[in-house]
Design an enzyme around this catalytic site. Structure first.
Site, PDB file in Angstrom:
ATOM      1  N   CYS A   1      -6.055   4.375   2.457  1.00 53.01           N
ATOM      2  CA  CYS A   1      -6.699   3.405   1.557  1.00 53.01           C
ATOM      3  C   CYS A   1      -8.155   3.146   1.936  1.00 53.01           C
ATOM      4  CB  CYS A   1      -5.956   2.079   1.519  1.00 53.01           C
ATOM      5  SG  CYS A   1      -4.228   2.203   1.009  1.00 53.01           S
TER       6      CYS A   1
ATOM      7  N   ARG B   1      -6.079   3.754  -3.145  1.00 50.83           N
ATOM      8  CA  ARG B   1      -4.838   3.453  -2.443  1.00 50.83           C
ATOM      9  C   ARG B   1      -4.046   4.696  -2.066  1.00 50.83           C
ATOM     10  NH1 ARG B   1       0.745   0.866  -4.608  1.00 50.83           N
ATOM     11  NH2 ARG B   1       1.526   0.070  -2.634  1.00 50.83           N
ATOM     12  N   LEU B   2      -3.607   4.697  -0.818  1.00 50.28           N
ATOM     13  CA  LEU B   2      -2.569   5.612  -0.357  1.00 50.28           C
ATOM     14  C   LEU B   2      -1.306   4.771  -0.248  1.00 50.28           C
ATOM     15  CD1 LEU B   2      -1.844   8.463   0.767  1.00 50.28           C
ATOM     16  CD2 LEU B   2      -2.232   7.514   3.041  1.00 50.28           C
TER      17      LEU B   2
ATOM     18  N   ASN C   1      -6.974  -2.887   2.785  1.00 56.45           N
ATOM     19  CA  ASN C   1      -6.734  -1.588   3.412  1.00 56.45           C
ATOM     20  C   ASN C   1      -5.977  -1.825   4.704  1.00 56.45           C
ATOM     21  OD1 ASN C   1      -6.902   0.987   4.613  1.00 56.45           O
ATOM     22  ND2 ASN C   1      -8.933   0.567   5.423  1.00 56.45           N
ATOM     23  N   GLY C   2      -4.797  -1.232   4.844  1.00 56.59           N
ATOM     24  CA  GLY C   2      -4.062  -1.351   6.096  1.00 56.59           C
ATOM     25  C   GLY C   2      -2.610  -1.710   5.896  1.00 56.59           C
ATOM     26  N   GLU C   3      -2.018  -2.271   6.944  1.00 60.95           N
ATOM     27  CA  GLU C   3      -0.631  -2.712   6.916  1.00 60.95           C
ATOM     28  C   GLU C   3      -0.495  -3.998   7.712  1.00 60.95           C
ATOM     29  OE1 GLU C   3       2.983  -0.117   7.197  1.00 60.95           O
ATOM     30  OE2 GLU C   3       1.497   1.419   7.692  1.00 60.95           O
TER      31      GLU C   3
ATOM     32  N   ASP D   1       2.761  -6.005   1.110  1.00 56.05           N
ATOM     33  CA  ASP D   1       2.208  -6.903   2.122  1.00 56.05           C
ATOM     34  C   ASP D   1       0.876  -7.503   1.681  1.00 56.05           C
ATOM     35  OD1 ASP D   1       1.030  -4.416   2.226  1.00 56.05           O
ATOM     36  OD2 ASP D   1       1.062  -4.227   4.401  1.00 56.05           O
TER      37      ASP D   1
END
Length: 288
Positions: free
Chosen positions: A2, A51-52, A76-78, A101
Site C-alpha cells: 500500500c 492498496r495491496l 498504509n500498514g497493519e 483495521d
C-alpha cells in the site's frame, strides 16, 4: 504494501477541480498497491491511496470515513491489535461498516483524538482529515517500519509514502540537498529527517504531524520504556519465547496467504519455527 499521498492548502482554501493532482500522484506509487486505489478531495484537503489487499478484501476500500463522513483516513500498514480495538469502539457505540483495521483508527480518533496513537500496535503510516476541527493528522509507527515523507511548497503541505508521490505534484521541486547527499556517500543511506531533496523531510518514527489553522506542528507520541527485572536464565528464555510467539501470531492475521522470508539468520529462522505452531494454515517459506 500500500501507499498514501496527499496535499493540503495551508490557507484553508478549497482545492479547485483543476488542482486535483491525485491521479498522477497515485499512479506514481501504483507498484505499492495494485489491487485498488481511492481518492478524496474535501475542502482544502486531497488524499489518495493505492492498496495491496491483506485484510477485508471486499469492503476495505479507502479512503474510509466515520459514520457521518466528517473524518476520513488513508492508511498504509497493519494494526496487529485491531480486533481488540474493534471491540472497544463497538462497546462505545460506534458502527463499523467493514472488518478492516483501517476503519478502527477513525473511531479511535473520535474517542481519543491524537492520543489514539497510544493504542495502536503495528506498522503504519496514515493521514486523517477531521473536517469539523479542520485538522490534518499524519502519523508514523513506533519503529518507523512504514515510510512517510512531507514537504511544504507554494503554500501546500504535500506528503506521500515515497518521494515519487510528492514529486508527481507539480508544485514540488527537485533540488538536491547537498548535506543529505554527503551523508548518503558516507553512510549509504540518507538519515532522517533529511531526504535527498531540499524541502522534503522524513517524518521520524513514533512521530505525528498536525496542521491546524495553517500551523504545522510535529511531536513524539512514544518512547521505549526501560525497566530492570531480576530474571533467571530459564525465566528469560521462557519470556522471550512467549513474546516471539505472540508477535508471530499477530502478524499472521490476514485474509490472504502469508509466508516467511528466510535470510539464513536466527531471527527469520525463529519466526519460521514458531509460525506453524501459532497458525491454523500451512505457512510457506521462501529462501533468498
Amino acid at each position: 504494501m500500500c501507499g498514501i499521498v496527499g496535499y493540503m492548502n495551508l490557507n484553508s482554501q478549497a482545492i479547485a477541480p483543476a488542482e486535483n493532482f491525485l491521479p498522477a500522484m497515485c499512479h506514481s506509487i501504483h507498484h505499492r498497491g495494485p489491487d485498488d486505489s481511492g481518492e478524496l478531495v474535501m475542502g482544502p484537503v486531497a488524499m489518495g491511496m493505492t492498496r495491496l489487499s491483506i485484510i477485508d478484501l471486499s469492503t476495505g476500500h479507502q479512503p474510509i470515513s466515520n459514520e457521518d463522513g466528517k473524518i476520513w483516513i488513508v492508511f498504509n500498514g497493519e494494526i496487529y491489535n485491531y480486533q481488540d480495538l474493534r471491540k472497544i469502539v463497538l462497546e462505545r457505540g460506534h458502527k463499523l461498516t467493514t472488518t478492516t483495521d483501517t476503519e478502527v483508527i477513525v473511531h479511535l480518533y473520535e474517542e481519543f483524538g491524537i492520543d489514539c496513537l497510544q493504542h495502536l500496535e503495528g506498522m503504519f503510516a496514515f493521514a486523517l482529515w477531521d473536517s469539523e476541527k479542520e485538522r490534518m493528522l499524519i502519523a508514523r509507527d513506533r519503529m518507523g517500519e512504514k515510510p512517510l515523507h512531507y514537504g511544504v511548497f507554494n503554500g501546500q503541505l504535500i506528503f506521500g509514502s515515497e518521494l515519487k508521490g510528492i514529486l508527481a505534484h507539480p508544485h514540488s521541486k527537485r533540488e538536491l540537498n547537498v548535506e543529505a547527499f554527503q551523508k548518503y556517500l558516507a553512510f549509504e543511506y540518507v538519515p532522517a529527517p533529511l531526504s535527498i531533496f531540499n524541502g522534503i523531510h522524513k517524518l521520524l518514527p513514533a512521530h505525528y504531524l498536525t496542521v491546524e489553522r495553517g500551523q504545522i506542528k510535529t511531536g513524539c507520541y512514544w518512547t521505549p520504556k526501560i525497566s530492570r527485572e531480576k530474571l533467571t536464565e530459564q525465566e528469560s528464555s521462557e519470556r522471550l519465547l512467549e513474546l516471539l510467539e505472540t508477535s508471530t501470531r499477530l502478524r499472521l492475521i490476514a485474509d490472504v496467504p502469508v509466508g516467511v522470508f528466510l535470510s539464513g539468520g536466527i531471527d527469520s529462522s525463529s519466526i519460521a519455527a514458531l509460525a506453524p505452531k501459532v497458525s491454523s494454515e500451512r505457512v510457506k517459506n521462501f529462501s533468498i
